[in-house]
Motif scaffolding. Structure first.
Motif, short mmCIF file in Angstrom:
data_model
loop_
_atom_site.label_atom_id
_atom_site.label_comp_id
_atom_site.label_asym_id
_atom_site.label_seq_id
_atom_site.Cartn_x
_atom_site.Cartn_y
_atom_site.Cartn_z
N MET A 67 0.78 -1.24 0.00
CA MET A 67 0.00 0.00 0.00
C MET A 67 0.81 1.29 0.00
SD MET A 67 -3.00 -1.40 2.48
CE MET A 67 -3.97 0.05 2.64
N PRO A 68 1.84 1.41 0.83
CA PRO A 68 2.51 2.73 0.92
C PRO A 68 3.17 3.14 -0.39
CG PRO A 68 3.23 1.30 2.71
CD PRO A 68 2.49 0.44 1.72
N GLU A 69 3.07 4.44 -0.68
CA GLU A 69 3.74 4.95 -1.87
C GLU A 69 4.79 5.96 -1.44
OE1 GLU A 69 1.26 6.19 -5.01
OE2 GLU A 69 0.07 4.35 -4.94
N PRO A 70 6.02 5.81 -1.93
CA PRO A 70 7.07 6.73 -1.49
C PRO A 70 6.84 8.14 -2.02
CG PRO A 70 7.87 5.28 -3.23
CD PRO A 70 6.49 4.82 -2.91
N ILE A 71 7.20 9.12 -1.22
CA ILE A 71 7.15 10.50 -1.67
C ILE A 71 8.58 10.90 -2.01
CG2 ILE A 71 6.64 12.89 -0.98
CD1 ILE A 71 4.40 11.77 0.78
N LEU A 72 8.85 11.11 -3.27
CA LEU A 72 10.23 11.33 -3.71
C LEU A 72 10.50 12.80 -4.04
CD1 LEU A 72 10.31 8.23 -6.06
CD2 LEU A 72 11.32 8.39 -3.77
N ASP A 73 9.42 13.55 -4.25
CA ASP A 73 9.60 14.94 -4.67
C ASP A 73 9.27 15.87 -3.50
OD1 ASP A 73 7.06 13.96 -4.63
OD2 ASP A 73 6.30 15.28 -6.19
N ALA A 74 9.67 17.16 -3.64
CA ALA A 74 9.28 18.16 -2.65
C ALA A 74 7.79 18.42 -2.78
CB ALA A 74 10.08 19.43 -2.86
N ARG A 75 7.13 18.66 -1.68
CA ARG A 75 5.70 19.01 -1.72
C ARG A 75 5.55 20.47 -1.26
NH1 ARG A 75 2.53 13.71 -1.77
NH2 ARG A 75 3.69 13.00 -3.57
N PRO A 76 5.58 21.42 -2.20
CA PRO A 76 5.46 22.82 -1.81
C PRO A 76 4.04 23.15 -1.33
CG PRO A 76 5.48 22.62 -4.20
CD PRO A 76 5.63 21.23 -3.64
N GLN A 77 3.92 24.26 -0.63
CA GLN A 77 2.60 24.72 -0.18
C GLN A 77 1.74 24.98 -1.41
OE1 GLN A 77 2.89 24.52 2.99
NE2 GLN A 77 0.85 25.13 3.65
N PRO A 78 0.59 24.36 -1.53
CA PRO A 78 -0.22 24.57 -2.74
C PRO A 78 -0.84 25.96 -2.73
CG PRO A 78 -1.38 23.13 -1.20
CD PRO A 78 -0.05 23.45 -0.57
N SER A 79 -1.09 26.50 -3.92
CA SER A 79 -1.88 27.74 -3.95
C SER A 79 -3.17 27.42 -4.67
CB SER A 79 -1.11 28.85 -4.66
OG SER A 79 -0.88 28.47 -5.99
N PHE A 80 -4.25 27.89 -4.14
CA PHE A 80 -5.56 27.50 -4.65
C PHE A 80 -6.22 28.66 -5.37
CE2 PHE A 80 -4.89 25.03 -0.69
CZ PHE A 80 -4.74 23.79 -1.28
N ALA A 81 -6.72 28.39 -6.57
CA ALA A 81 -7.35 29.45 -7.34
C ALA A 81 -8.75 29.75 -6.79
CB ALA A 81 -7.44 29.03 -8.81
N THR A 82 -9.41 28.75 -6.27
CA THR A 82 -10.80 28.94 -5.80
C THR A 82 -10.99 28.25 -4.45
OG1 THR A 82 -11.47 26.87 -6.85
CG2 THR A 82 -11.72 28.88 -8.17
N PRO A 83 -12.01 28.69 -3.68
CA PRO A 83 -12.33 28.01 -2.42
C PRO A 83 -12.61 26.51 -2.65
CG PRO A 83 -13.58 30.04 -2.57
CD PRO A 83 -12.88 29.88 -3.88
N LYS A 84 -13.20 26.19 -3.80
CA LYS A 84 -13.52 24.80 -4.10
C LYS A 84 -12.25 23.94 -4.12
CE LYS A 84 -14.74 22.69 -8.05
NZ LYS A 84 -15.29 22.66 -9.41
N GLU A 85 -11.18 24.47 -4.75
CA GLU A 85 -9.91 23.72 -4.81
C GLU A 85 -9.31 23.54 -3.42
OE1 GLU A 85 -6.96 25.43 -7.37
OE2 GLU A 85 -8.25 25.29 -9.12
N ARG A 86 -9.40 24.60 -2.64
CA ARG A 86 -8.90 24.54 -1.27
C ARG A 86 -9.71 23.51 -0.47
NH1 ARG A 86 -6.79 28.71 2.24
NH2 ARG A 86 -7.79 28.72 4.28
N GLY A 87 -11.03 23.51 -0.73
CA GLY A 87 -11.92 22.56 -0.05
C GLY A 87 -11.57 21.13 -0.40
N GLU A 88 -11.23 20.89 -1.66
CA GLU A 88 -10.88 19.53 -2.09
C GLU A 88 -9.64 19.05 -1.33
OE1 GLU A 88 -9.80 19.18 -6.21
OE2 GLU A 88 -9.87 16.99 -6.13
N PHE A 89 -8.65 19.94 -1.20
CA PHE A 89 -7.43 19.60 -0.48
C PHE A 89 -7.71 19.30 1.00
CE2 PHE A 89 -4.12 21.27 2.32
CZ PHE A 89 -3.03 20.51 1.94
#
Ligand code: HEC
Length: 219
Positions: A67-89
């Motif tokens: 099940m586990p998936e490795p995280i190999l890349d940097a995960r920067p702070q996301p920026s959301f264009a709309t409240p809906k996108e932020r809500g999904e996160f």
């Protein structure tokens, strides 16, 4: 080491953690957010409490190890264009869909329909509670508006009725207004799915999810 346990589900000793450690939902957390959680954990007082090791069956080991998936890349702070996108996160990290979706009845009409309810939650107190439909269908929460949504999450009550504690509102109640409104915007953007799930009614057979739950016969 801690970040890996939180987001990838791998323990300090390289062991795959039991999926009750909810790392799948935390996998999308950005680096800064995970770092903040680690700082918080490090600030807690040390408590001596040795616990036995987890023992998994061979079949559990086999299933969990894939099940586990490795995280190999940097995960920067996301920026959301709309409240809906932020809500999904936010919804992903809070895993509302994990509980509010029926996942276990392949072939039923609502199986895998996000937020359509009908997932049986066994409360530690012994009751069987079903997650309700949160889609914008009349059988879901079409009558909600932002204010009511905030009120329900902040108080754990729908009208005069107290929600069962398996709905973890107490963990969500301190989110900011903007965060909760964003989650509501995401819920509102979902497909309406007809599925009455009403825990105030006696359990009856539901032809949509093939289980017995409150209001089932009305489907
Ligand atoms: C651990 C499972 C679980 C999770 C996670 C969960 N819920 Fe729930 N939720 C439930 C259950 C079960 C009920 C029904 C409780 C009852 O009827 O007393 C419920 C009830 C609700 C209700 C009331 C619906 C109504 O009938 O008016 C809302 C709104 C809600 N949840 C929203 C959310 C949101 C938003 C999230 C994520 C931020 C979430 N829930 C996460 C299990 C869960």
């Amino acid at each position: 080491m801690l970040a890996r346990a939180i987001r990838e589900g791998i323990g300090h000793d390289d062991r795959t953690l039991h999926p009750q450690m909810w790392s799948a939902a935390f996998s999308k957390l950005p680096d800064e957010d995970v770092a903040a959680i680690v700082v918080y954990l490090r600030s807690l007082p040390a408590i001596r409490n040795a616990l036995p090791r987890t023992h998994l069956t061979l079949s559990q080991k086999f299933r969990f190890n894939t099940m586990p998936e490795p995280i190999l890349d940097a995960r920067p702070q996301p920026s959301f264009a709309t409240p809906k996108e932020r809500g999904e996160f936010l919804e992903y990290a809070a895993d509302c869909a994990g509980c509010h979706t029926d996942w276990y009845h392949p072939g039923s009409a609502v199986n895998g329909q996000l937020f359509a309810g009908g997932n049986l939650i066994n409360a530690p107190t012994g009751e069987n509670i079903f997650s309700p439909n949160l889609t914008p269908d009349p059988s879901g929460i079409s009558y909600y508006d932002e204010n009511l949504f905030l009120q329900v999450i902040r108080t754990g009550k729908v009208g005069a009725r107290k929600l069962h504690g398996v709905m973890p509102w107490a963990f969500y109640r301190s989110m900011s207004d903007d965060d909760l409104k964003a989650i509501f915007a995401w819920l509102r953007s979902q497909n309406p799915v007809r599925h009455i799930v009403d825990n105030t009614e006696p359990p009856t057979f539901c032809r949509l999810c093939l289980q017995k739950h409150g209001g089932g016969e009305r489907n």
